[in-house]
Design an enzyme around this catalytic site. Structure first.
Site, PDB file in Angstrom:
ATOM      1  N   ASP A  34      -2.812   2.633  -5.945  1.00 18.33           N
ATOM      2  CA  ASP A  34      -1.831   2.621  -4.860  1.00 18.33           C
ATOM      3  C   ASP A  34      -1.857   1.354  -4.016  1.00 18.33           C
ATOM      4  OD1 ASP A  34      -4.256   3.048  -3.662  1.00 18.33           O
ATOM      5  OD2 ASP A  34      -3.661   4.827  -2.535  1.00 18.33           O
ATOM      6  N   GLU A  35      -2.399   0.262  -4.560  1.00 17.91           N
ATOM      7  CA  GLU A  35      -2.457  -1.006  -3.830  1.00 17.91           C
ATOM      8  C   GLU A  35      -2.196  -2.179  -4.769  1.00 17.91           C
ATOM      9  OE1 GLU A  35      -5.775   0.006  -0.365  1.00 17.91           O
ATOM     10  OE2 GLU A  35      -6.342  -1.201  -2.102  1.00 17.91           O
ATOM     11  N   ASP A  90       0.852  -1.190   0.000  1.00 16.84           N
ATOM     12  CA  ASP A  90       0.000   0.000   0.000  1.00 16.84           C
ATOM     13  C   ASP A  90       0.892   1.246   0.000  1.00 16.84           C
ATOM     14  OD1 ASP A  90      -1.836   2.026   0.435  1.00 16.84           O
ATOM     15  OD2 ASP A  90      -2.920   0.971   2.003  1.00 16.84           O
TER      16      ASP A  90
END
Length: 350
Positions: free
Chosen positions: A107-108, A8
């Site tokens: 973003d993951e 993350d």
């Protein structure tokens, strides 16, 4: 037993802005979506931890955020295309650690590293290496969660923020699940967790003794089954590997250099690794140089079916062109192959 790593990117948009402009790093940074109705109308897209510590949070109306931040905070218009480009670069780096990668959002990402690791401790070490590599290459801080399934890995990744790493191996899972609050489970937001709390469900384990129909009325059938599977340690949703059109390998050089005696043997190693992952022969090959300032330069060749032996020479020539045209030192090198022609056996083409 699977080994799953969840990555993350911490407060991603704001962190990218900090990386691009280090002068704002120690200030409250607020990335904004301006509506255009008035000069200051809009909302907060995201903020860094300093901004959050003074009360500026995602979704907050801009006038309210600006009133809190006043002369302290830096307000920046959102740049989605730029963030996507930055994310793609980091995701490409992460993808070199496993053939099974699922990009969950900008973003993951999830990695299934079962094939790359013999033990769970190997997976933990790999998670630490990924964090170190991303920070070294891009200045990006990420949090990581490592466990036996995607749900627990994500929960741990959320708990590890900012810039941390948490893990739960198979022997620790039962105790962890017995003390897990439902509000920390992915997909259970504040509204649902409040409804569950009001119904006497504070911990995940409470769902197992609750009235099934009452729970379905609150959660819906699919989400109820999802929680039960996690609670009973039966959750096994796989890492959904993205459809790969390209295969590659990136290697960090021992030091920033232009020395071909160092670069070319490692480039050959990258070619070997890229070909080992591919289901056939490529019709295109690219050599990539990540420069000392993290700028990316590449050169490509397209033509026919490229054998492994041919690829060595082509990649070397392309990297030579990069060095000839650019005076900067290289920090990292890579090879990417694409336009694949699948065949049952590659031996016929070598």
């Amino acid at each position: 037993m699977p080994f799953i790593i969840f990555i993350d990117f911490d407060y991603f948009y704001a962190q990218v802005e900090e990386i691009m402009d280090p002068s704002i790093k120690d200030k409250p940074v607020v990335v904004c979506v301006y509506s255009g109705r008035t000069e200051n109308s809009g909302a907060v897209a995201t903020s860094n931890y300093i901004a959050r510590s003074i009360g500026i949070k995602s979704g907050m109306p801009l006038p309210q955020a600006m009133n809190i931040g006043k002369d302290k905070a830096v307000f920046i218009p959102i740049r989605k295309d730029f963030y996507k480009e930055f994310s793609d670069r980091v995701m490409n780096t992460i993808s070199t650690y496993s053939d099974k990668m699922e990009i969950a959002s900008i973003d993951e990402a999830y990695l299934d590293v079962t094939g790359e690791c013999s033990t769970f401790q190997d997976a933990v070490k790999l998670g630490e290496e990924i964090k170190e590599e991303i920070f070294k290459e891009y200045g990006m801080k990420v949090s990581a969660g490592i466990s036996i399934n995607k749900a627990i890995a994500k929960i741990l990744g959320d708990m590890a923020k900012p810039d941390g790493l948490k893990y739960i191996d198979e022997s620790m899972v039962e105790e962890f699940l017995n003390t897990l609050e439902v509000k920390k489970i992915p997909g259970i937001g504040s509204i649902l967790s409040k409804k569950l709390n009001d119904a006497g469900i504070k911990y995940l384990k409470d769902i197992l003794g609750a009235n099934r129909q009452a729970m379905i009325e609150i959660l819906g059938n699919a989400r109820y089954n999802y929680l039960v599977e996690i609670a009973e340690n039966r959750y096994n949703s796989p890492v959904e590997e993205r459809i790969r059109k390209n295969y590659g390998r990136y290697i960090t050089l021992p030091e920033n250099t232009r020395d071909t005696n160092i670069i070319m043997p490692l480039l050959r190693k990258a070619v070997d690794s890229a070909f080992s992952k591919a289901p056939g022969l490529p019709g295109e090959i690219s050599a990539i140089g990540i420069m000392e300032d993290l700028n990316i330069v590449s050169r490509s060749y397209t033509g026919g079916r490229i054998s492994l032996e041919s690829a060595y020479g082509i990649a070397t020539g392309l990297m030579g062109k990069i060095l000839e045209a650019d005076s900067r030192k290289l920090r990292r090198i890579g090879v990417r192959i694409g336009k694949m022609s699948s065949n049952e056996s590659l031996d016929n083409f070598f």
